[in-house]
Design an enzyme around this catalytic site. Structure first.
Site, PDB file in Angstrom:
ATOM      1  N   GLU A  47      -8.714 -11.108 -18.604  1.00 28.00           N
ATOM      2  CA  GLU A  47      -7.989 -10.507 -19.741  1.00 28.00           C
ATOM      3  C   GLU A  47      -6.654 -11.213 -19.962  1.00 28.00           C
ATOM      4  O   GLU A  47      -6.248 -11.443 -21.098  1.00 28.00           O
ATOM      5  CB  GLU A  47      -7.784  -9.003 -19.531  1.00 28.00           C
ATOM      6  CG  GLU A  47      -9.073  -8.186 -19.379  1.00 28.00           C
ATOM      7  CD  GLU A  47     -10.090  -8.353 -20.501  1.00 28.00           C
ATOM      8  OE1 GLU A  47      -9.692  -8.682 -21.633  1.00 28.00           O
ATOM      9  OE2 GLU A  47     -11.295  -8.173 -20.239  1.00 28.00           O
ATOM     10  N   HIS A  81      -7.409 -14.276 -21.925  1.00 28.96           N
ATOM     11  CA  HIS A  81      -7.574 -13.967 -23.355  1.00 28.96           C
ATOM     12  C   HIS A  81      -6.201 -13.880 -24.013  1.00 28.96           C
ATOM     13  O   HIS A  81      -5.965 -14.442 -25.068  1.00 28.96           O
ATOM     14  CB  HIS A  81      -8.281 -12.615 -23.549  1.00 28.96           C
ATOM     15  CG  HIS A  81      -9.768 -12.649 -23.460  1.00 28.96           C
ATOM     16  ND1 HIS A  81     -10.544 -13.674 -23.974  1.00 28.96           N
ATOM     17  CD2 HIS A  81     -10.653 -11.744 -22.946  1.00 28.96           C
ATOM     18  CE1 HIS A  81     -11.830 -13.402 -23.761  1.00 28.96           C
ATOM     19  NE2 HIS A  81     -11.920 -12.237 -23.137  1.00 28.96           N
TER      20      HIS A  81
HETATM   21 ZN   LIG Z   1     -13.546 -11.349 -22.322  1.00 34.75          ZN
END
Ligand SMILES: [Zn+2]
Ligand SMILES: *[C@@H]1O[C@H](CO)[C@@H](O)[C@H](O)[C@H]1NC(C)=O
Ligand SMILES: *[C@@H]1O[C@H](CO)[C@@H](O)[C@H](O)[C@H]1NC(C)=O
Ligand SMILES: *[C@@H]1O[C@H](CO)[C@@H](O)[C@H](O)[C@H]1NC(C)=O
Length: 252
Positions: free
Chosen positions: A146, A149
């Site tokens: 995450e 991202h």
């Molecule tokens: Zn992902």
């Protein structure tokens, strides 16, 4: 009677918890998997510099009263691992920096990130459902996934050259989840930073991701002993891509 009720409640909880353990990025109730608002472009690494954190510095804010001590330590460890392996710095946001800071929260189900990379007009947000350490969103690789991202990386299996490396089995994918597999953009705004397709990337999906029938949705085309969908660590290639994206020393 009380005993029976307890047993029923435990049984009821058992299934969803088990499913979450497989990969809560995928069991997220969000339509678009673990990126809530990805826009039209789909590539592994966002190339446009306006989506990079200024000075490779991520100002962040962890919502209070959501995570326990061990979970906070795990988030710190994921950040430290990224810092130790790149020129990225994580700094706790000052009050006046909050409007553009990375908001780390855990009030919703699943692990997901609002948008890819930095936005100069809105805060990015990561949700990490407060699972127990080592499970679900609190596998160290899930937190790094995450964080990556939010630094500007898409999933490996939507990279430009993916069709040479994996076959997407569309007939096995839940139709509502097609969006997580589409790679149709051939602009230069996304790229692999000169790195080969990495089956073991912490940004790769599981072979069964979003399967509607228990059959694989992503099949490797090259022979090898892969750990597709691992959430243990960033690979050397994940690390190099991050360093190249942020033009860290020695990578420019
Ligand atoms: Zn992902
Ligand atoms: C980036 O670094 C420069 C020089 O150290 C500094 O002047 C500038 O304020 C920094 N910008 C941000 C957004 O941190
Ligand atoms: C990061 O580097 C520091 C300083 O070398 C070290 O003390 C720390 O254990 C490292 N943390 C991680 C998670 O790699
Ligand atoms: C962070 O996100 C949570 C969940 O949406 C929200 O309640 C909170 O107000 C946000 N915090 C900041 C500082 O924006």
């Amino acid at each position: 009677m009380l005993g029976l009720k307890l047993v029923l409640i435990l049984l009821f909880c058992w299934e969803p918890l088990n499913a979450l353990e497989s990969d809560p990025e995928l069991t997220s109730t969000y339509y678009q998997g673990d990126i809530l608002n990805r826009g039209a472009k789909r590539r592994n690494g966002i190339g446009n510099e306006i989506f990079r954190w200024p000075n490779a510095t991520v100002r962040y804010f962890i919502q209070p009263n959501v995570f326990d001590k061990a979970q906070l330590a795990h988030i710190s460890e994921a950040m430290a691992t990224i810092m130790n392996n790149s020129c990225i710095t994580y700094v706790i946001a000052k009050e006046e920096e909050l409007p553009l800071a990375l908001n780390i929260t855990g009030l919703n189900d699943g692990c997901n990130t609002e948008v890819l990379g930095y936005r100069k007009n809105a805060p990015n947000r990561i949700n990490l459902q407060p699972h127990q350490i080592g499970k679900g969103c609190f596998r160290i690789g899930s937190i790094m996934h995450e964080l990556l991202h939010s630094l500007g990386f898409e999933h490996q299996h939507v990279s430009q050259n993916r069709d040479e490396y994996v076959r997407i089995e569309w007939e096995n994918i839940d139709k509502n989840q097609f969006t997580n597999f589409i790679n149709e953009d051939d602009t230069t705004h996304w790229h692999n930073f000169g790195e080969a397709y990495d089956y073991n990337s912490v940004m790769h999906y599981l072979p069964m991701a979003f399967s509607k029938n228990g059959q694989p949705t992503i099949v490797a085309l090259k022979k090898g002993n892969y750990d597709m969908g691992q959430r243990i660590k960033m690979t050397k290639s994940d690390i190099r891509k991050l360093n190249k994206m942020y033009k860290c020393h020695g990578y420019v």
